[in-house]
Scaffold this motif. Structure first.
Motif, PDB file in Angstrom:
ATOM      1  N   THR A  42       0.843  -1.288  -0.253  1.00  0.00           N
ATOM      2  CA  THR A  42       0.078  -0.039   0.157  1.00  0.00           C
ATOM      3  C   THR A  42       0.716   1.331   0.041  1.00  0.00           C
ATOM      4  O   THR A  42       0.716   2.228  -0.539  1.00  0.00           O
ATOM      5  N   ASP A 165      -5.832  -1.625  -4.919  1.00  0.00           N
ATOM      6  CA  ASP A 165      -5.230  -2.161  -3.711  1.00  0.00           C
ATOM      7  C   ASP A 165      -6.048  -2.948  -3.317  1.00  0.00           C
ATOM      8  O   ASP A 165      -7.042  -2.890  -2.722  1.00  0.00           O
ATOM      9  N   GLU A 166      -5.761  -4.457  -3.497  1.00  0.00           N
ATOM     10  CA  GLU A 166      -6.362  -5.548  -3.057  1.00  0.00           C
ATOM     11  C   GLU A 166      -7.995  -5.350  -3.411  1.00  0.00           C
ATOM     12  O   GLU A 166      -8.970  -5.420  -2.714  1.00  0.00           O
TER      13      GLU A 166
HETATM   14 MG    MG Z   1      -1.955  -2.693   2.045  1.00  0.00          MG
END
Ligand code: MG
Ligand code: ADP
Length: 226
Positions: A42, A165-166
């Motif tokens: 991240t 992000d994911e």
């Molecule tokens: Mg992360």
């Protein structure tokens, strides 16, 4: 398209430290980013987005060395060039799907909400199968549909770089794959560059290349020979 060299970053509490000696990503490349929890995935995206600021080294995105911009210029750069899709989708519950897609225009005074923006939102919603739900609130959407709204929002400004992000993190694998199909087709259509953080190793063969953040600490030379 993205060129990182001698990047050094540390949070102000001096705990976590990220070092990226060298990383080159070509325009239009689709990259998966993996690595253990807490390895800085991240953080890396936030550095490329210009949300966090490097302590040393350079980050170039397109022709802009974002590591040398001031706060206001970095924000302008981000609005114009970067599309973000988070796992926590940051949909605003009291806004409709349409308003959620158009959110960048509602919160950035520099962006004019004109007919072409609303048209782009409608086209994206249609491409992602959401055109019949534009007036709904997010609470009445499935998780997969919420994800599509987030993708529409991220693509609305036709960003050169898309950071996810994911984004498929809380979807079952069938829905995750369908979502990735949609995101990849949108990214391909625009020739955008994609950095996609994921834990799901079954998705990795969908990308041009995988970058494992676990490698950054141990080696001086990291993927990126194009
Ligand atoms: Mg992360
Ligand atoms: P990942 O996304 O790979 O799980 P992160 O980039 O979120 O990892 O975090 C990397 C490390 O930095 C972790 O140890 C995390 O606790 C720490 N960290 C993340 N955000 C902050 C912050 N705002 N301030 C201080 N430390 C942070």
């Amino acid at each position: 398209m993205i060129e990182i060299s001698n990047l050094e970053f540390q949070y102000s509490d001096a705990g976590f430290r990220l070092r990226v000696p060298q990383l080159s990503i070509s325009r239009g490349e689709k990259i998966a980013i993996v690595g253990p929890s807490g390895s800085g995935k991240t953080t890396l995206l936030m550095l490329v987005a210009g949300v966090q600021v490097a302590k040393g080294g350079t980050i170039r995105v397109g022709n802009t060395i974002i590591s040398s911009l001031n706060d206001a210029d970095r924000r302008r750069f981000r609005i114009a060039n970067i599309g973000l899709v988070f796992q926590e989708l940051e949909l605003i519950e009291y806004l409709s799907v349409r308003e959620n897609i158009l959110l960048p225009y509602l919160i950035n005074r520099a962006m004019r909400l004109d007919a072409s923006a609303t048209e782009a939102a409608r086209d994206l919603a249609e491409a992602l199968g959401m055109s019949d739900k534009l007036d709904r609130r997010p609470a009445r959407l499935s998780q997969g549909e919420r994800q599509r709204v987030a993708i529409c929002r991220a693509m609305l400004t036709c960003p050169d770089v898309v950071l996810a992000d994911e984004a498929t993190g809380n979807l079952d694998s069938k829905t995750a794959n369908a979502m990735l199909d949609l995101l990849l087709s949108q990214v391909d259509e625009r020739g955008a560059t994609l950095l996609f953080v994921t834990h799901d190793h079954s998705l990795l063969d969908r990308f041009d290349r995988t970058i494992d953040l676990a490698e950054f600490d141990v080696s001086a030379l990291v993927a990126g020979n194009r």
